[in-house]
Design a protein around this motif. Structure first.
Motif, PDB file in Angstrom:
ATOM      1  N   SER A  68       0.830  -1.215   0.000  1.00 51.44           N
ATOM      2  CA  SER A  68       0.000   0.000   0.000  1.00 51.44           C
ATOM      3  C   SER A  68       0.861   1.260   0.000  1.00 51.44           C
ATOM      4  N   LYS A  69       0.254   2.344  -0.478  1.00 46.69           N
ATOM      5  CA  LYS A  69       0.951   3.632  -0.466  1.00 46.69           C
ATOM      6  C   LYS A  69       1.341   4.008   0.956  1.00 46.69           C
ATOM      7  N   GLY A  70       0.440   3.692   1.905  1.00 47.32           N
ATOM      8  CA  GLY A  70       0.706   4.004   3.312  1.00 47.32           C
ATOM      9  C   GLY A  70       1.960   3.295   3.807  1.00 47.32           C
ATOM     10  N   GLU A  71       2.151   2.043   3.369  1.00 44.97           N
ATOM     11  CA  GLU A  71       3.342   1.295   3.784  1.00 44.97           C
ATOM     12  C   GLU A  71       4.603   1.939   3.212  1.00 44.97           C
ATOM     13  N   ILE A  72       4.508   2.359   1.933  1.00 44.76           N
ATOM     14  CA  ILE A  72       5.667   3.007   1.306  1.00 44.76           C
ATOM     15  C   ILE A  72       5.944   4.361   1.967  1.00 44.76           C
ATOM     16  N   ASP A  73       4.877   5.121   2.217  1.00 43.23           N
ATOM     17  CA  ASP A  73       5.043   6.422   2.878  1.00 43.23           C
ATOM     18  C   ASP A  73       5.711   6.259   4.246  1.00 43.23           C
ATOM     19  N   THR A  74       5.302   5.206   4.980  1.00 51.23           N
ATOM     20  CA  THR A  74       5.880   4.956   6.298  1.00 51.23           C
ATOM     21  C   THR A  74       7.375   4.642   6.177  1.00 51.23           C
ATOM     22  N   ALA A  75       7.716   3.829   5.167  1.00 49.22           N
ATOM     23  CA  ALA A  75       9.137   3.501   4.939  1.00 49.22           C
ATOM     24  C   ALA A  75       9.922   4.775   4.614  1.00 49.22           C
ATOM     25  N   ILE A  76       9.331   5.652   3.812  1.00 48.13           N
ATOM     26  CA  ILE A  76      10.012   6.901   3.438  1.00 48.13           C
ATOM     27  C   ILE A  76      10.210   7.779   4.681  1.00 48.13           C
ATOM     28  N   GLU A  77       9.166   7.874   5.512  1.00 45.41           N
ATOM     29  CA  GLU A  77       9.278   8.664   6.746  1.00 45.41           C
ATOM     30  C   GLU A  77      10.439   8.160   7.608  1.00 45.41           C
ATOM     31  N   LEU A  78      10.501   6.827   7.744  1.00 45.78           N
ATOM     32  CA  LEU A  78      11.576   6.236   8.547  1.00 45.78           C
ATOM     33  C   LEU A  78      12.945   6.534   7.949  1.00 45.78           C
ATOM     34  N   SER A  79      13.024   6.459   6.610  1.00 44.05           N
ATOM     35  CA  SER A  79      14.318   6.627   5.941  1.00 44.05           C
ATOM     36  C   SER A  79      14.868   8.041   6.114  1.00 44.05           C
ATOM     37  N   LYS A  80      13.983   8.988   6.425  1.00 42.97           N
ATOM     38  CA  LYS A  80      14.424  10.384   6.585  1.00 42.97           C
ATOM     39  C   LYS A  80      15.147  10.618   7.909  1.00 42.97           C
ATOM     40  N   ARG A  81      14.955   9.673   8.859  1.00 42.06           N
ATOM     41  CA  ARG A  81      15.603   9.858  10.165  1.00 42.06           C
ATOM     42  C   ARG A  81      17.113   9.674  10.049  1.00 42.06           C
ATOM     43  N   ASP A 305      -5.845   3.828   4.415  1.00 42.60           N
ATOM     44  CA  ASP A 305      -6.831   4.376   3.481  1.00 42.60           C
ATOM     45  C   ASP A 305      -6.166   4.950   2.216  1.00 42.60           C
ATOM     46  N   ASP A 306      -5.651   4.070   1.385  1.00 46.44           N
ATOM     47  CA  ASP A 306      -5.058   4.507   0.106  1.00 46.44           C
ATOM     48  C   ASP A 306      -6.124   5.064  -0.822  1.00 46.44           C
ATOM     49  N   LYS A 307      -5.733   6.071  -1.589  1.00 45.54           N
ATOM     50  CA  LYS A 307      -6.634   6.519  -2.653  1.00 45.54           C
ATOM     51  C   LYS A 307      -5.892   6.413  -3.978  1.00 45.54           C
ATOM     52  N   GLU A 308      -6.471   5.717  -4.934  1.00 47.12           N
ATOM     53  CA  GLU A 308      -5.823   5.598  -6.236  1.00 47.12           C
ATOM     54  C   GLU A 308      -6.191   6.806  -7.103  1.00 47.12           C
ATOM     55  N   THR A 309      -5.354   7.063  -8.093  1.00 42.17           N
ATOM     56  CA  THR A 309      -5.587   8.169  -9.006  1.00 42.17           C
ATOM     57  C   THR A 309      -6.874   7.961  -9.799  1.00 42.17           C
ATOM     58  N   LYS A 310      -7.556   9.061 -10.072  1.00 42.02           N
ATOM     59  CA  LYS A 310      -8.809   8.982 -10.815  1.00 42.02           C
ATOM     60  C   LYS A 310      -8.570   8.356 -12.199  1.00 42.02           C
ATOM     61  N   GLY A 311      -9.428   7.470 -12.582  1.00 39.98           N
ATOM     62  CA  GLY A 311      -9.302   6.845 -13.904  1.00 39.98           C
ATOM     63  C   GLY A 311      -8.575   5.516 -13.857  1.00 39.98           C
ATOM     64  N   CYS A 312      -7.786   5.290 -12.802  1.00 44.38           N
ATOM     65  CA  CYS A 312      -7.020   4.051 -12.673  1.00 44.38           C
ATOM     66  C   CYS A 312      -7.973   2.902 -12.311  1.00 44.38           C
TER      67      CYS A 312
END
Lengths: 369, 338
Positions: A68-81, A305-312
């Motif tokens: 999920s996007k949320g999982e990737i976002d969480t990984a990115i947040e962690l990587s910034k530390r 709560d991922d939201k996909e791009t419109k049309g996808c």
């Protein structure tokens, strides 16, 4: 390559195709669950070899895509530390989250490393005691035991700076979700490597519902043979799980790996990109191993709560309701270079496979019939 | 330079340490009359007729020593080959070094001498150079840029515009060796194989090709992105389709195996000593013979023809049954995870 080229023998394949043609009487809608199978199917042009009575439908079996996007976002947040080195498999790096991918975060200065095994992350933790090494773990039952083993290894070595951000997903839950769908599916080409770990018991709900299952290998002849086995089940009016990939998969699976997974992980509800939350279909380190759980240790909560791009229409594609070519964004706004939806982000994603191998039209095949 | 085992910022300062590096490391390895003049630039005579070919390339390879070569020989071969596939006879090279502080002088000597040997083998002279040293962490060990000048004989005209339907497509040997040799030595992926890079000069081979067929239409060396990228580029720029045969592709067994394990396509893996040539069908046999007679082309093979799919597309007749589209690589080549 011995033991490989034999399964790509064109002459033999033609014979299997002609047997399928001869024996296939009823319409058959078959889902290939695994992204590896989708690649083989399209790379070797198998759908075009099959009689019109057989339709192949791709399923949700690309672990990178359904992260999920949320999982990737969480990984990115962690990587910034500053105190964190984030490690993951190469396939995961290019996948876009809500704002960006790990690759972009890396370019912006985050310390992100590509690994081939989580054991290397444990090694990295030993060599970088002043840093916290977080392994962003993705994959089905094929990679989950390896992550479990890395936690065990860290424990045995007394490594205290190794953590797992688990985005692991499991097969039984998603099979249940597919079954509950209104999509018409008669049979499944089941994932060979997942089954090598889990055994065939996980397909019981499918066969109980009258769906035919054959556990298949990943070479073109494996898949053709599996399709023939499914046709024969239909003709005999039976629904059971058979193993075509007998050189790797067994009925009971890998008991050692199963035990290890059970010891280290516990099931959680997981959000599948493009599909939604599927009950009990994720894994996180169990209470006894919570000190290795990145979510626990860094007080993180993965958004659900991922939201996909419109049309996808990835949600439709992952459930076998639509094909990539039905999507307006396919090959226009969405490409492997600039993926919009889940199925385009990984090499094994259905849209990516169609993009790279799927342009052939019927009749273009050389000596196909 | 026994007392000074590592490169320091002083070596890039333009003072005595810089001069010492030039005198004791670079000159012994690369010396030739033009370089020895130690001028700010190299002076040489232009060709009496024909045209000049000019090319540049930067080398940032990791690891810098790999099975079958190192960054030094690679930096020579890379630019020599780029000139040679344009139909040029490579003559002069420049070499620019960006060195990370702390780099071992022994390693630098090894690389310089490898460059010198490679240049000698190619028949080119490194006639001008530059060295910069940057603080630790500002580059990864050593980057090298080489630029080169070659003389293109009159009548030689290599261009994708010459490529027409029916032309034969010839590869000069096995594909994927360089990329896999480097990949299998990367940290974290130490494979126990003996895959050697194919890093080698192609200019002598190309002289043979030009002798056999001075009107050769198109040549390119399929480096990054592999053969797939090169064929797709040529299909696009020439406005033709291209069809290749999987069964004709020379691929070493160990390269094939490691690619299989890592989920890579050998067509996407880099080469550093191969060329793909487009030849009039009637000349194909002759060119192939000429290529096979040279060690750098001994495994040459006709792998396909121009034509088949629509303009700009490349297809492969697979060893299985059907045809497969060949697309250029997307992003970086990364292995699958399940």
């Amino acid at each position: 390559m011995k033991y490989m080229s034999e399964f790509r023998d064109g002459g033999l394949a033609k014979k299997v195709v002609s047997v399928i043609e001869r024996e296939s009487k009823k319409n058959l809608r078959i889902m290939e669950f695994c992204g590896g199978h989708t690649i083989t199917l399209l790379k070797y042009g198998i759908p075009d070899l099959l009689p019109p009575s057989i339709e192949m439908v791709s399923g949700p079996g690309c672990p990178v895509c359904v992260t999920s996007k949320g999982e990737i976002d969480t990984a990115i947040e962690l990587s910034k530390r500053n105190d964190v080195i984030l490690a993951s498999f190469g396939d995961m790096i290019r996948v876009p989250g809500t704002e960006k991918s790990l690759l972009q975060a890396k370019a912006e200065g985050a310390d992100i490393r590509i690994l081939y095994s989580p054991d290397d992350a444990v090694k990295m933790a030993k060599e970088n005691r002043e840093k916290k090494i977080v392994f962003f773990a993705v994959g089905f039952e094929t990679t989950a035991p390896v992550t479990a083993a890395s936690i065990k290894l860290a424990e045995n070595l007394g490594v205290e700076n190794y953590f797992v951000l688990s985005a692991h997903k499991t097969t039984p839950g998603i099979l249940g979700a597919l079954l509950a769908d209104e999509v018409k599916l008669d049979a499944f080409v089941c994932p060979g490597h997942v089954t090598a770990i889990t055994g065939t018991a996980i397909y019981a709900p499918l066969t109980d519902a009258g769906k035919r299952c054959v556990v298949s290998g990943f070479e073109p002849l494996d898949i053709l043979t599996s399709i023939l086995m499914l046709v024969r089940q239909v003709n005999k009016n039976i629904a059971k799980t058979e193993i075509e990939y007998s050189r790797v998969a067994t009925k009971s699976g890998n008991l050692h790996a199963q035990k290890l997974m059970k010891e280290i992980f516990e099931p959680i509800d997981a959000l599948w990109r493009g599909i939604g939350v599927v009950k009990g279909s994720g894994l996180k380190p169990s209470t006894a191993y919570s000190r290795f759980d990145a979510c626990e240790q860094f007080s993180l909560k993965i958004p659900k709560d991922d939201k996909e791009t419109k049309g996808c229409i990835c949600d439709q594609i992952l459930r076998g309701k639509s094909k990539p070519t039905d999507c307006k964004l396919f090959k226009t706004a969405c490409s492997p270079d600039e993926p919009v939806g889940a199925c385009m982000v990984s090499e094994e994603g259905t849209c990516s496979v169609y993009f790279r191998f799927g342009g052939m039209q019927k009749g273009e095949m050389v000596g196909a019939k | 330079m026994a007392q000074n085992k590592i490169v320091t910022l002083a070596h890039g300062g333009g003072g005595t340490a810089s001069a010492e590096l030039t005198e004791k490391v670079f000159m012994p390895a690369l010396s030739n009359p033009i370089l020895e003049s130690l001028s700010d630039g190299a002076l040489f005579d232009p060709p009496k007729n024909g045209r000049l070919a000019f090319s540049t390339d930067s080398f940032v390879i990791d690891p810098i020593f790999f099975p079958g070569g190192d960054i030094g020989s690679l930096a020579v071969h890379g630019t020599v080959n780029d000139i040679a596939v344009c139909g040029g006879i490579p003559k002069y090279l420049s070499a620019g070094f960006v060195i990370e502080e702390g780099f071992l002088i022994d390693d630098l000597e090894r690389i310089a001498s490898s460059m010198g040997e490679a240049a000698k083998k190619c028949g080119v002279a490194v006639v001008t150079g530059d060295t910069k040293v940057v603080p630790r962490g500002k580059v990864d060990r050593l980057f090298i840029n080489t630029s080169g000048i070659g003389f293109v004989p009159e009548g030689v005209n290599i261009s994708p515009e010459n490529v027409k339907e029916g032309d034969a497509v010839i590869i000069s040997g096995s594909i994927g060796d360089h990329g896999m040799a480097v990949l299998t030595k990367r940290k974290g992926l130490e494979f126990d194989t003996e895959i050697l890079s194919d890093s080698q000069p192609l200019n002598a081979l190309i002289e043979k090709i030009l002798k056999a067929d001075p009107g050769i239409k198109m040549m390119r060396d399929p480096t990054r992105g592999g053969l797939a990228a090169t064929l797709c580029e040529i299909a696009k720029s020439s406005g033709n389709g291209i069809t290749i045969n999987e069964t004709e592709l020379p691929i070493n067994e160990n390269v094939r195996s490691v690619c299989e394990i890592l989920g890579l396509d050998p067509l996407h893996v880099a080469n550093e000593g191969k060329l793909v040539a487009f030849v009039l069908p009637k000349n194909a046999g002759m060119v192939l013979e000429a290529m096979k007679s040279h060690p750098a082309g001994k495994d040459s093979a006709i792998i396909g023809t121009v034509g088949g799919p629509e303009a700009g597309r490349v297809e492969m007749k697979t060893s299985f049954i059907g045809n497969r589209i060949i697309e250029p690589l997307v992003g970086d080549q990364l292995p699958r995870i399940c």
